[in-house]
Write an enzyme that holds these catalytic residues in place. Sequence first.
Site, PDB file in Angstrom:
ATOM      1  N   HIS A   1       0.827  -1.212   0.000  1.00  0.00           N
ATOM      2  CA  HIS A   1       0.000   0.000   0.000  1.00  0.00           C
ATOM      3  C   HIS A   1       0.856   1.254   0.000  1.00  0.00           C
ATOM      4  O   HIS A   1       2.013   1.252   0.423  1.00  0.00           O
ATOM      5  CB  HIS A   1      -0.939   0.020   1.211  1.00  0.00           C
ATOM      6  CG  HIS A   1      -0.239   0.153   2.542  1.00  0.00           C
ATOM      7  ND1 HIS A   1       0.176   1.365   3.056  1.00  0.00           N
ATOM      8  CD2 HIS A   1       0.114  -0.780   3.466  1.00  0.00           C
ATOM      9  CE1 HIS A   1       0.734   1.174   4.233  1.00  0.00           C
ATOM     10  NE2 HIS A   1       0.729  -0.114   4.510  1.00  0.00           N
TER      11      HIS A   1
ATOM     12  N   CYS B   1       3.116  -4.487   6.846  1.00  0.00           N
ATOM     13  CA  CYS B   1       2.751  -4.308   5.436  1.00  0.00           C
ATOM     14  C   CYS B   1       3.966  -3.862   4.626  1.00  0.00           C
ATOM     15  O   CYS B   1       5.026  -3.560   5.185  1.00  0.00           O
ATOM     16  CB  CYS B   1       1.645  -3.259   5.313  1.00  0.00           C
ATOM     17  SG  CYS B   1       0.012  -3.847   5.803  1.00  0.00           S
TER      18      CYS B   1
END
Length: 249
Positions: free
Chosen positions: A208, A223
């Site tokens: 992301h 992440c």
Amino acid sequence: MLVMTRRDLFRAGSVAAAGAALAGGAVAGASGAGAAGLAPSAAASAAAVSSGLRVGSRGPKVVALQNRLNALGYYAGRADGVYAGQTRQAVLAVQKVAGLSRVGSVGTGTASALNRGVRPKARSTSGHVIEIDKARQVLLVVDGGRVTRIYNCSSGNGHYYYDRGKRVRAVTPSGTFRFYWQVANGWQHGRLGDMYRPMYFNGGVAVHGSRFDVGAWPSSHGCVRVYNGTMDELRRGRAIYLGGTVRVY
């Protein structure tokens, strides 16, 4: 079927750009900019990169830098002669791959690495794969065993944090996964922060964009963070798509 068709177009664009670069006498193994149509001319990509460039620099030397980055597969966006965020991300990726100081500006070592055509090698040998190299902190787009794009990224920093009262270590798990859920556009607001256009591949772990600087070192909760412009580019070219393979190592 539509996603697969667009994926195939991305791959075809990358191969065509690479073929054009090789035919024009560019560095062997260098990739053009793929589906975005940013592959520079052979003459521009072959121009020597100068040192002493940094965020805020402008002019033809920056154009030569950006063309060289794009020709080698380090996505720097449009060669507009302005050394800004996306160019800095590309330079950081070069420095990580070459094992240089991760400063985001172009010194003599970085200029030499670019002029030599330093590029990473893929671990995958077939298919369209997103590789996350945690040791070097780069994200690679790989087609048929060949790296077509290289991006700066940041994965889990290894620190401990608390989530819903549970002590958790910030680690990006290694392994082979598939993208299974996405936020197609805009921001997702979560307990641990905001994520730009996340693509999930392992539970709550996603690739992301981030409001934070991606930077040079692991800095996430687990992440894989990339620059927002990078996330747009990955989505625009369908380099990442639902069902696509992710290999983390």
